[in-house]
Motif scaffolding. Structure first.
Motif, PDB file in Angstrom:
ATOM      1  N   GLY A   1      57.471  30.362   4.102  1.00 29.66           N
ATOM      2  CA  GLY A   1      58.165  30.345   2.826  1.00 29.66           C
ATOM      3  C   GLY A   1      58.557  28.990   2.291  1.00 29.66           C
ATOM      4  O   GLY A   1      59.260  28.897   1.276  1.00 29.66           O
ATOM      5  N   MET A   2      58.127  27.901   2.953  1.00 31.84           N
ATOM      6  CA  MET A   2      58.485  26.555   2.471  1.00 31.84           C
ATOM      7  C   MET A   2      57.255  25.648   2.433  1.00 31.84           C
ATOM      8  O   MET A   2      57.339  24.464   2.767  1.00 31.84           O
ATOM      9  N   SER A   3      56.149  26.171   2.024  1.00 31.71           N
ATOM     10  CA  SER A   3      54.886  25.434   2.107  1.00 31.71           C
ATOM     11  C   SER A   3      54.861  24.186   1.222  1.00 31.71           C
ATOM     12  O   SER A   3      54.080  23.258   1.466  1.00 31.71           O
ATOM     13  N   ASP A   4      55.704  24.154   0.184  1.00 30.21           N
ATOM     14  CA  ASP A   4      55.716  22.999  -0.719  1.00 30.21           C
ATOM     15  C   ASP A   4      56.730  21.930  -0.302  1.00 30.21           C
ATOM     16  O   ASP A   4      56.962  20.964  -1.031  1.00 30.21           O
ATOM     17  N   LEU A   5      57.310  22.085   0.876  1.00 28.04           N
ATOM     18  CA  LEU A   5      58.304  21.130   1.370  1.00 28.04           C
ATOM     19  C   LEU A   5      57.628  19.903   1.975  1.00 28.04           C
ATOM     20  O   LEU A   5      56.686  20.022   2.748  1.00 28.04           O
ATOM     21  N   LEU A   6      58.146  18.726   1.629  1.00 29.20           N
ATOM     22  CA  LEU A   6      57.673  17.478   2.225  1.00 29.20           C
ATOM     23  C   LEU A   6      58.682  17.038   3.282  1.00 29.20           C
ATOM     24  O   LEU A   6      59.871  16.931   3.002  1.00 29.20           O
ATOM     25  N   LEU A   7      58.192  16.787   4.494  1.00 26.42           N
ATOM     26  CA  LEU A   7      59.050  16.382   5.604  1.00 26.42           C
ATOM     27  C   LEU A   7      58.737  14.943   6.004  1.00 26.42           C
ATOM     28  O   LEU A   7      57.645  14.646   6.481  1.00 26.42           O
ATOM     29  N   ALA A   8      59.712  14.074   5.826  1.00 23.39           N
ATOM     30  CA  ALA A   8      59.577  12.698   6.287  1.00 23.39           C
ATOM     31  C   ALA A   8      60.272  12.555   7.631  1.00 23.39           C
ATOM     32  O   ALA A   8      61.162  13.329   7.967  1.00 23.39           O
ATOM     33  N   VAL A   9      59.863  11.562   8.384  1.00 18.36           N
ATOM     34  CA  VAL A   9      60.576  11.215   9.617  1.00 18.36           C
ATOM     35  C   VAL A   9      61.126   9.806   9.447  1.00 18.36           C
ATOM     36  O   VAL A   9      60.382   8.877   9.116  1.00 18.36           O
TER      37      VAL A   9
ATOM     38  N   ALA B   1      54.045  14.535  10.074  1.00 21.79           N
ATOM     39  CA  ALA B   1      54.977  13.944   9.110  1.00 21.79           C
ATOM     40  C   ALA B   1      54.252  13.634   7.801  1.00 21.79           C
ATOM     41  O   ALA B   1      53.157  13.076   7.808  1.00 21.79           O
ATOM     42  N   ASP B   2      54.854  14.009   6.684  1.00 18.43           N
ATOM     43  CA  ASP B   2      54.252  13.739   5.381  1.00 18.43           C
ATOM     44  C   ASP B   2      54.378  12.268   5.009  1.00 18.43           C
ATOM     45  O   ASP B   2      53.514  11.720   4.331  1.00 18.43           O
ATOM     46  N   PHE B   3      55.460  11.633   5.439  1.00 17.98           N
ATOM     47  CA  PHE B   3      55.599  10.191   5.282  1.00 17.98           C
ATOM     48  C   PHE B   3      56.661   9.682   6.244  1.00 17.98           C
ATOM     49  O   PHE B   3      57.351  10.476   6.905  1.00 17.98           O
TER      50      PHE B   3
ATOM     51  N   MET C   1      50.270   0.627  11.076  1.00 20.94           N
ATOM     52  CA  MET C   1      49.946   1.971  11.554  1.00 20.94           C
ATOM     53  C   MET C   1      49.900   2.960  10.384  1.00 20.94           C
ATOM     54  O   MET C   1      48.985   3.789  10.278  1.00 20.94           O
ATOM     55  N   ALA C   2      50.886   2.871   9.514  1.00 19.21           N
ATOM     56  CA  ALA C   2      50.917   3.757   8.349  1.00 19.21           C
ATOM     57  C   ALA C   2      49.720   3.496   7.441  1.00 19.21           C
ATOM     58  O   ALA C   2      49.084   4.433   6.936  1.00 19.21           O
ATOM     59  N   TYR C   3      49.388   2.219   7.269  1.00  7.62           N
ATOM     60  CA  TYR C   3      48.251   1.858   6.419  1.00  7.62           C
ATOM     61  C   TYR C   3      46.945   2.404   6.981  1.00  7.62           C
ATOM     62  O   TYR C   3      46.119   2.950   6.244  1.00  7.62           O
ATOM     63  N   MET C   4      46.758   2.275   8.281  1.00  5.58           N
ATOM     64  CA  MET C   4      45.524   2.750   8.915  1.00  5.58           C
ATOM     65  C   MET C   4      45.355   4.263   8.774  1.00  5.58           C
ATOM     66  O   MET C   4      44.240   4.771   8.694  1.00  5.58           O
ATOM     67  N   HIS C   5      46.480   4.983   8.759  1.00  3.91           N
ATOM     68  CA  HIS C   5      46.417   6.437   8.655  1.00  3.91           C
ATOM     69  C   HIS C   5      46.641   6.940   7.225  1.00  3.91           C
ATOM     70  O   HIS C   5      46.749   8.149   6.995  1.00  3.91           O
ATOM     71  N   LYS C   6      46.734   5.990   6.293  1.00  7.42           N
ATOM     72  CA  LYS C   6      46.903   6.321   4.873  1.00  7.42           C
ATOM     73  C   LYS C   6      48.127   7.202   4.641  1.00  7.42           C
ATOM     74  O   LYS C   6      48.107   8.158   3.866  1.00  7.42           O
ATOM     75  N   VAL C   7      49.214   6.858   5.345  1.00 12.29           N
ATOM     76  CA  VAL C   7      50.474   7.590   5.234  1.00 12.29           C
ATOM     77  C   VAL C   7      51.506   6.702   4.548  1.00 12.29           C
ATOM     78  O   VAL C   7      51.626   5.512   4.863  1.00 12.29           O
TER      79      VAL C   7
END
Length: 220
Positions: free
Chosen positions: A66-74, A91-93, A106-112
């Motif tokens: 029921g929360m498929s449109d939720l973005l979860l950052a860490v 993690a979405d971002f 690391m984020a750049y390499m994974h396009k996050v």
């Protein structure tokens, strides 16, 4: 990059980024649902305890119910290994309290999308040169809205989000937006230790709704 920009736009649209950590998995999932019920669609879960990974995975799994449109950052990501682990966990971002070149890579390499924490003009300058479009100003209660007013003209293409000490009041949030921020991070002032200890999810939903209403009424 398009997906990263979409997440930034979602943060700017919501104008509030709730953040929290708790050791108990059930509490983490319940807080997530309480925030979602209030209309929150972007949440930061901070990596501040040994149960962070297990609890994040449970929150990520709960999205499917029921929360498929939720973005979860860490948040509180301080090493490349932490970044990689949470990227792999879904993690979405990512968000950090500092600027760390290894996490950036690391984020750049994974396009996050990665939002670094900055406290000085030099750190903001470094972040901008690394390609960051939005930075977390931390600790917000130490810097204050006056800091944003003073440095914003130096970085006309950068968006700012203070975290730390932001209060759920029209006066405090209004002062931040008046200084030129695009969003505010809300942690213990909205999701307090007392509220978590009492499992008072109704209060979390109420305060989240209040924060959304306050920011919605502030002129952009």
């Amino acid at each position: 990059m398009e997906q990263q920009q979409q997440i930034i736009e979602q943060i700017k649209k919501q104008r509030v980024l709730p953040l929290f950590y708790h050791d108990d998995t059930e509490v983490c999932v319940s807080v997530t649902r309480a925030l979602y019920e209030a209309g929150i669609r972007v949440i930061e879960f901070t990596n501040r305890g040994k149960a962070a990974m297990d609890n994040f995975k449970a929150m990520h799994a709960a999205k499917k119910d029921g929360m498929s449109d939720l973005l979860l950052a860490v948040g509180t990501i301080r090493t490349a290994d932490q970044a990689k682990s949470f990227i792999d966990a879904g993690a979405d971002f990512l968000i950090s309290p500092v600027f760390d070149a290894d996490v950036c890579d690391m984020a750049y390499m994974h396009k996050v999308l990665w939002l670094p924490g900055c406290m000085t003009p030099t750190e903001i300058h470094v972040a901008e040169n690394a390609g960051c479009k939005l930075v977390k100003l931390f600790p917000g209660n130490v810097l204050g809205p006056g800091f944003v007013s003073a440095i914003k003209e130096l970085f006309p293409k950068m968006d700012f989000m203070p975290t730390g000490g932001v209060e759920v009041t029209e006066e405090n949030i209004g002062a931040w937006f008046g200084s030129g921020v695009c969003a505010v991070g809300l942690g213990s002032k909205m999701i307090s230790k007392t509220v978590l200890a009492n499992k008072d999810y109704t209060t979390i939903t109420r305060l989240a709704k209040e924060a959304l209403t306050i920011t919605a009424n502030i002129k952009k």
